[in-house]
Design a protein around this motif. Structure first.
Motif, PDB file in Angstrom:
ATOM      1  N   VAL A 303      11.161 -11.983  14.096  1.00 51.12           N
ATOM      2  CA  VAL A 303      11.684 -10.937  13.219  1.00 51.12           C
ATOM      3  C   VAL A 303      12.190 -11.472  11.883  1.00 51.12           C
ATOM      4  O   VAL A 303      12.746 -10.711  11.088  1.00 51.12           O
ATOM      5  N   GLN A 304      12.013 -12.766  11.629  1.00 48.64           N
ATOM      6  CA  GLN A 304      12.479 -13.320  10.360  1.00 48.64           C
ATOM      7  C   GLN A 304      11.630 -12.787   9.204  1.00 48.64           C
ATOM      8  O   GLN A 304      10.405 -12.693   9.303  1.00 48.64           O
ATOM      9  N   THR A 305      12.284 -12.434   8.111  1.00 47.01           N
ATOM     10  CA  THR A 305      11.548 -11.983   6.927  1.00 47.01           C
ATOM     11  C   THR A 305      11.437 -13.067   5.871  1.00 47.01           C
ATOM     12  O   THR A 305      10.578 -12.989   4.998  1.00 47.01           O
ATOM     13  N   LEU A 366       8.632  -9.398   2.991  1.00 46.32           N
ATOM     14  CA  LEU A 366       8.571  -7.959   2.769  1.00 46.32           C
ATOM     15  C   LEU A 366       8.375  -7.616   1.301  1.00 46.32           C
ATOM     16  O   LEU A 366       8.075  -6.465   0.957  1.00 46.32           O
ATOM     17  N   LYS A 367       8.549  -8.601   0.431  1.00 45.79           N
ATOM     18  CA  LYS A 367       8.340  -8.401  -1.005  1.00 45.79           C
ATOM     19  C   LYS A 367       7.054  -9.080  -1.481  1.00 45.79           C
ATOM     20  O   LYS A 367       6.894  -9.372  -2.664  1.00 45.79           O
ATOM     21  N   MET A 368       6.161  -9.351  -0.557  1.00 49.80           N
ATOM     22  CA  MET A 368       4.883  -9.986  -0.906  1.00 49.80           C
ATOM     23  C   MET A 368       3.753  -9.013  -0.606  1.00 49.80           C
ATOM     24  O   MET A 368       3.804  -7.854  -0.944  1.00 49.80           O
ATOM     25  N   GLY A 369       2.700  -9.465   0.031  1.00 48.16           N
ATOM     26  CA  GLY A 369       1.567  -8.615   0.370  1.00 48.16           C
ATOM     27  C   GLY A 369       0.473  -8.624  -0.680  1.00 48.16           C
ATOM     28  O   GLY A 369       0.725  -8.798  -1.874  1.00 48.16           O
ATOM     29  N   GLY A 443      -2.577  -6.310   3.320  1.00 47.48           N
ATOM     30  CA  GLY A 443      -1.931  -5.048   3.039  1.00 47.48           C
ATOM     31  C   GLY A 443      -1.754  -4.813   1.548  1.00 47.48           C
ATOM     32  O   GLY A 443      -2.348  -5.500   0.706  1.00 47.48           O
ATOM     33  N   GLU A 444      -0.954  -3.827   1.230  1.00 48.61           N
ATOM     34  CA  GLU A 444      -0.721  -3.483  -0.167  1.00 48.61           C
ATOM     35  C   GLU A 444       0.341  -4.392  -0.766  1.00 48.61           C
ATOM     36  O   GLU A 444       1.261  -4.854  -0.083  1.00 48.61           O
ATOM     37  N   SER A 445       0.185  -4.643  -2.061  1.00 51.96           N
ATOM     38  CA  SER A 445       1.131  -5.509  -2.758  1.00 51.96           C
ATOM     39  C   SER A 445       2.503  -4.855  -2.829  1.00 51.96           C
ATOM     40  O   SER A 445       2.631  -3.678  -3.157  1.00 51.96           O
ATOM     41  N   ARG A 446       3.527  -5.620  -2.514  1.00 54.77           N
ATOM     42  CA  ARG A 446       4.914  -5.162  -2.634  1.00 54.77           C
ATOM     43  C   ARG A 446       5.652  -5.993  -3.683  1.00 54.77           C
ATOM     44  O   ARG A 446       6.883  -6.071  -3.678  1.00 54.77           O
ATOM     45  N   LEU A 447       4.874  -6.618  -4.559  1.00 56.23           N
ATOM     46  CA  LEU A 447       5.439  -7.482  -5.593  1.00 56.23           C
ATOM     47  C   LEU A 447       6.036  -6.659  -6.724  1.00 56.23           C
ATOM     48  O   LEU A 447       5.615  -5.527  -6.990  1.00 56.23           O
TER      49      LEU A 447
END
Length: 639
Positions: A303-305, A366-369, A443-447
């Motif tokens: 569960v580490q982000t 979670l801020k990548m993708g 997945g989709e970019s969350r940058l």
């Protein structure tokens, strides 16, 4: 080259000295050349030594390198000496080879850092310390290397000491390791008291005659040594420093996790196996702690982000696998996994560093993708590392992990429970490794918009080490292909002269009918983990959130790492801090300062009273003399 092998650890030490005194003045080019050049030469020397050793008959692969008499006082005689045998040769190759690639990578990663020369000074010193540790001929030289890697870890974890988090992480690593090192030091002392020597050959040859199997002395020595190993190699209960070590530069994390400090404990247990063989209870403790740590750390990694913290818990888990192996007597399998782990874990950390380098230091997955097409070199090399650690058939960890699971199942010191824990850990490992791939690259970019504009592949001095480590992570396992798959376990056979009595040799004579079935279960566990990662993070990306809400208590427990840091804080850290405040602010001021100041006041008062006798009048002094004479005369007349 065998008898000149002492040059190998000296080279990075010379590099550290040169950069410490000249690096800041002569510039980054000089620093890079010296740092990478000395470790590169050490790597070439290690390969030369390894080749020379293989040319000797198996029974003669032990070369002593006495340097000088270090300590000679009474019965305490210690030489500064090194030794080369199959185990130290393997460790020389792993440490120097992986360290060289990390050094090269660092020239790109740290290019803009103001502490460039200081960084490579510490890095070279780290490599020297580990090379000294693995080539030591006696427990005191081993202890010197043991403590030096602890010092270097403190310097490198806290390299950016201007940041409080980095400084605190360095102190935490240093203090926690002091706890383990106390046990290790007591174990070394007890070895000298028992055997009258610290030389490996004297101790290991004399152990079967001087210690009974299961004796209190043998058990005490080995448990004390293992306490040191739990600190250095981050096992329960002394693992808590390693996740915080992520505050150091990412190449430092790769070096610590892959080739240096954390492998020291596994190496030490394997090196001292002659003592552990006489302590079955200690071996059971080692195997149990290893298995429990492997599973425990893997559950936290789920569960580490933070990508680096996820890899940190992965390292703790994989080290648990290694201790499971040596605990059931499969020493060669443990060292084999240490070797393959060095390849794929260095690759994963450097891949994470490549992502961070292009995203301005971002570590939250979670801020990548969506980075797969934008960072193809980083992506494909990271995928190789992730598949390798997952145990994908044909890649390196598939062979080394399976060797551990098979021997945990078949060895008389293992059993169904240890094997089942190891198998469950394999499934968890595959899940969190592919989860990292999908969150980071798919997945989709969350940058952020700003981060999107700076995405670029790493320069060649970072990309080339990634490619080489990917090749090693993919192919390294073929050093130990088991007989059931048509191989000869060349790795285990090479180490056989060191581990004469280990479990794998006995297993060779057994019918391997169930080995293939166990291997199949291991592969199924890996594919199960990978399949679940695909389902949760590609097919149904909303599913992890739903699951986290449904099992909120369990999720909170894992996210908060079982609250161990908080428990340690409440039971150990805060009481010690409170005690320190009490001693500093109350006890020292009231008692210690009170006693010291009281003595001063007493002397001052006495002086003031005696000063009244010094009137300066002759008649007073004459009266004092007269009274003194009367007293003396009276004493003699009336006694």
């Amino acid at each position: 080259m065998l008898y000149q092998a002492w040059i190998i650890p000296i080279l990075p030490l010379l590099g550290a000295a040169a950069n410490a005194f000249l690096g800041a003045r002569l510039g980054k080019r000089f620093v890079s050349l010296v740092a990478c050049g000395t470790v590169g030469l050490a790597s070439l020397g290690s390969a030369w030594v390894f080749a020379d050793l293989t040319r000797l008959p198996a029974g003669e692969r032990l070369v002593m390198l006495p340097m000088y008499q270090w300590i000679g006082t009474g019965d305490f005689q210690v030489n500064f000496a090194l030794q080369i045998d199959p185990l130290s040769a393997v460790m020389l190759l792993v440490v120097s080879g992986v360290s060289f690639l990390i050094h090269v990578y660092s020239t790109g990663y740290m290019a803009e850092d103001r502490g460039y020369a200081r960084y490579f000074t510490y890095l070279n010193l780290f490599v020297f310390s580990m090379l000294l540790l693995v080539t030591a001929n006696n427990f005191l030289v081993l202890y010197v290397g043991w403590e030096l890697v602890g010092l270097c870890s403190y310097l490198l974890i806290g390299f950016w000491y201007e940041r409080k988090a980095a400084a605190d992480a360095g102190k935490k690593a240093f203090i926690v390791n002091r706890v383990g090192d106390l046990g290790f030091a007591l174990g070394v002392m007890l070895i000298f008291v028992t055997f009258g020597s610290l030389d490996y050959q004297d101790v290991f040859a004399g152990a079967p005659q001087m210690l009974a199997v299961g004796s209190v002395t043998a058990t005490t020595i080995t448990l004390l040594l293992f306490v040191g190993a739990t600190g250095k190699s981050a096992q329960i209960p002394l693992y808590v420093w390693l996740p915080d070590a992520m505050e150091g530069p990412t190449p430092v994390s790769a070096l610590i996790h892959a080739a240096t400090m954390v492998t020291a404990g596994v190496y030490m247990v394997a090196r001292t196996h002659a003592l552990f063989e006489l302590a079955p209870f200690s071996l059971s403790v080692v195997a149990t702690i290893g298995a429990v740590t492997a599973f425990y750390a893997a559950t936290i990694a789920l569960v580490q982000t933070d990508i680096k913290r996820m890899l940190a818990y992965s390292t703790i888990s994989q080290l648990g696998y290694m201790f499971l192996a040596v605990g059931v007597g499969a020493y060669a399998a443990g060292i084999f996994h240490l070797t393959t782990h060095a390849f794929f874990k260095a690759l994963l950390f450097l891949g994470a560093g490549s992502v961070m380098h292009t995203l301005g230091g971002e570590t939250n997955m979670l801020k990548m993708g969506g980075l797969r097409l934008k960072l193809p070199v980083t992506y494909w090399t990271f995928v190789v590392g992730a598949l390798a650690i997952s145990g994908f058939p044909g890649l390196s960890c598939f062979f080394s992990k399976d060797a551990i699971l098979w021997q945990a199942f078949a060895s008389p010191r293992g059993g169904m429970v240890l094997w089942a824990i190891g198998l469950a850990t394999a499934a968890l490992t595959a899940f969190y490794a592919l989860r990292a791939v999908f969150l980071t690259f798919h997945g989709e970019s969350r940058l952020t918009v700003e981060a999107e504009g700076h995405i670029h592949e790493p320069p060649s001095n970072m990309a080339l080490p990634l490619a080489l480590l990917a090749a090693l992570a993919a192919l390294g396992g073929y050093l130990g292909v088991p007989g059931i798959l048509g191989g000869s376990d060349a790795f285990g056979s090479f180490l056989a002269p060191v581990f004469r009595g280990e479990a794998w040799m006995a297993l060779e004579t057994q019918a391997p009918a169930n080995e293939l079935g166990l291997m199949g279960l291991s592969v199924l566990a890996a594919f199960l983990g990978m399949g679940l990662a695909w389902y949760f993070y590609l097919a149904r990306p909303e599913a992890p959130g739903v699951l986290a809400r449904r099992f909120g208590g369990l999720y909170a427990l894992l996210v908060n790492k079982y609250y161990v840091d908080e428990i340690y804080g409440g039971l150990v850290v805060q009481p010690l801090v409170a005690l320190a405040h009490f001693l500093g602010e109350r006890f020292e001021v009231t008692v210690i300062d009170g006693v010291v100041n009281g003595v001063g006041r007493t002397v001052a008062a006495s002086g003031a009273w005696l000063r009244r006798l010094q009137t300066g009048f002759v008649r007073n002094y004459a009266l004092s003399i007269f009274l003194g004479a009367v007293i003396v005369l009276g004493y003699f007349l009336f006694r």
